[in-house]
Design an enzyme around this catalytic site. Structure first.
Site, short mmCIF file in Angstrom:
data_model
loop_
_atom_site.label_atom_id
_atom_site.label_comp_id
_atom_site.label_asym_id
_atom_site.label_seq_id
_atom_site.Cartn_x
_atom_site.Cartn_y
_atom_site.Cartn_z
N GLY A 160 13.67 53.30 74.46
CA GLY A 160 14.71 54.24 74.92
C GLY A 160 14.32 54.91 76.21
O GLY A 160 14.43 56.12 76.35
N ALA A 175 16.57 57.06 80.07
CA ALA A 175 16.92 58.44 80.44
C ALA A 175 16.07 59.42 79.64
O ALA A 175 15.29 59.02 78.76
CB ALA A 175 18.41 58.70 80.15
N ARG A 227 18.56 49.32 75.63
CA ARG A 227 19.44 48.29 75.11
C ARG A 227 19.84 47.29 76.19
O ARG A 227 19.96 46.11 75.93
CB ARG A 227 20.68 48.90 74.44
CG ARG A 227 20.45 49.06 72.93
CD ARG A 227 21.57 49.80 72.28
NE ARG A 227 21.61 51.17 72.79
CZ ARG A 227 22.46 52.10 72.36
NH1 ARG A 227 23.34 51.81 71.43
NH2 ARG A 227 22.41 53.32 72.84
N ARG A 228 20.01 47.79 77.41
CA ARG A 228 20.30 46.87 78.52
C ARG A 228 19.19 46.99 79.56
O ARG A 228 18.92 48.08 80.07
CB ARG A 228 21.66 47.21 79.14
CG ARG A 228 22.83 46.91 78.17
CD ARG A 228 24.16 46.78 78.91
NE ARG A 228 24.36 47.84 79.88
CZ ARG A 228 24.91 49.03 79.60
NH1 ARG A 228 25.32 49.28 78.37
NH2 ARG A 228 25.06 49.95 80.52
N ASP A 254 17.08 46.38 71.62
CA ASP A 254 17.85 47.23 70.72
C ASP A 254 16.98 47.41 69.48
O ASP A 254 16.76 46.45 68.72
CB ASP A 254 19.18 46.53 70.37
CG ASP A 254 20.00 47.31 69.36
OD1 ASP A 254 19.49 48.34 68.84
OD2 ASP A 254 21.12 46.88 69.07
N ASN A 303 10.29 56.42 71.10
CA ASN A 303 11.15 57.50 71.60
C ASN A 303 12.62 57.29 71.26
O ASN A 303 13.36 58.27 71.11
CB ASN A 303 10.98 57.60 73.13
CG ASN A 303 12.06 58.46 73.76
OD1 ASN A 303 12.10 59.66 73.55
ND2 ASN A 303 12.97 57.83 74.50
N TYR A 361 20.53 64.16 60.33
CA TYR A 361 19.57 64.14 61.44
C TYR A 361 18.23 64.71 60.97
O TYR A 361 17.17 64.15 61.23
CB TYR A 361 20.11 64.93 62.64
CG TYR A 361 19.17 64.94 63.81
CD1 TYR A 361 18.86 63.76 64.49
CD2 TYR A 361 18.55 66.12 64.23
CE1 TYR A 361 17.97 63.75 65.55
CE2 TYR A 361 17.67 66.12 65.31
CZ TYR A 361 17.38 64.93 65.96
OH TYR A 361 16.49 64.93 67.01
N PRO A 417 9.70 68.11 69.58
CA PRO A 417 10.31 69.12 70.43
C PRO A 417 11.42 69.90 69.75
O PRO A 417 12.14 69.37 68.91
CB PRO A 417 10.89 68.32 71.60
CG PRO A 417 10.56 66.88 71.34
CD PRO A 417 10.17 66.76 69.93
C1 8X3 Z 1 16.07 68.18 68.91
C2 8X3 Z 1 15.88 69.57 68.47
O1 8X3 Z 1 16.81 71.56 67.17
O2 8X3 Z 1 18.37 70.28 68.49
O3 8X3 Z 1 15.68 67.25 67.97
O4 8X3 Z 1 17.52 69.37 66.46
S1 8X3 Z 1 17.21 70.19 67.60
#
Ligand code: 8X3
Length: 258
Positions: A13, A16, A38-39, A64, A91, A157, A187
């Protein structure tokens, strides 16, 4: 001391955000970079730029991470060409949507689980055996503070990033007795395309996530990855959790309401 010069780093990834920043920071240390997206054309320009700027080898690859056979073929091709990575930065990852579980999009869930968990596993499974054979390597997983604390409307997530943390810890256990290290860099609020992807291209909504405050940047995370990778071989940094000074908990952000 620079222990990264001449090392080969595979970054998934890397077109960017954190992935591209890692490519720049590792190349600046003299590391050869294998950039994937992916590309391939999305990383070719960056590869060319880093090769000429830093005199390192820089390759652009189409990958991918959710394509199981494609990932295996990619790793086999790297081996055949003598390009086995010394460092893998997992990443590639994303958030999609911000909804209560009862309202969530199952397509979003599939996309996050396929990329953040299964994709990370496919790439790791494809690359790790050669590291074990050489008894040398480092895997850096880009996790998130979302893998340490759940937050409202983030359930799936959160679950994928909790999985990343579990996998990082478990890989470390499985690799006891080898010289291979596994780290996760986790992060908090970081200004990248992350929110634009999460909100399906809704730029205004994405911008509001970072407005009136001072988030981390992709460079901050890349800097941490360089630190983790550059640690002496006898030091295994398991987990590096980072938030901007204006944040101390998911969603707990100091904003200038002027
Ligand atoms: C990124 C941090 O807090 O937006 O994974 O999920 S948060």
């Amino acid at each position: 001391m620079n222990r990264l010069s001449g090392k080969r780093v595979l970054i998934t990834g890397s077109s960017a955000g954190i992935g591209a920043a890692c490519a720049r920071h590792f190349a600046a240390q003299g590391a050869h970079v294998l950039l994937s997206a992916r590309r391939a054309e999305r990383v070719q320009g960056l590869a060319d730029e880093l090769a000429s700027e830093h005199g390192v080898e820089a390759h652009a690859h189409a990958l991918d991470v959710t394509d199981r056979e494609g990932v295996a073929a990619f790793a086999a091709e790297l081996s055949e060409r003598g390009l086995d990575p010394d460092i893998l930065i997992n990443n590639a990852g994303k958030a999609k949507g911000l909804d209560k579980l009862q309202d969530g999009s199952i397509d979003h869930w599939d996309e996050m689980i396929d990329t953040n968990v299964k994709g990370l596993l496919y790439v790791t499974r494809a690359v790790l055996p050669a590291m074990v054979e050489r008894d040398s390597g480092h895997i850096i997983n880009i996790g998130s503070i979302a893998g340490r604390w759940v937050y409202p409307k983030g359930a799936v997530y959160n679950a994928t990033k909790f999985a990343v943390r579990a996998l990082s810890e478990a890989m470390n256990i499985d690799l006891l007795g080898t010289k291979i290290r596994v780290s996760s860099v986790d992060p908090g609020l970081t200004e990248t395309e992350f929110s634009e992807v999460r909100f399906d291209g809704d730029g205004e909504r994405a911008k509001s996530v970072y407005s009136d405050t001072d988030p981390l940047t992709a460079d901050d995370i890349a800097d941490a990855c360089v630190y983790v990778a550059n640690a002496p071989p006898h030091v295994d940094i398991f987990n590096l959790v980072m938030m901007p000074t204006v944040q101390r908990y998911p969603g707990h952000i100091d904003r200038d309401r002027g």
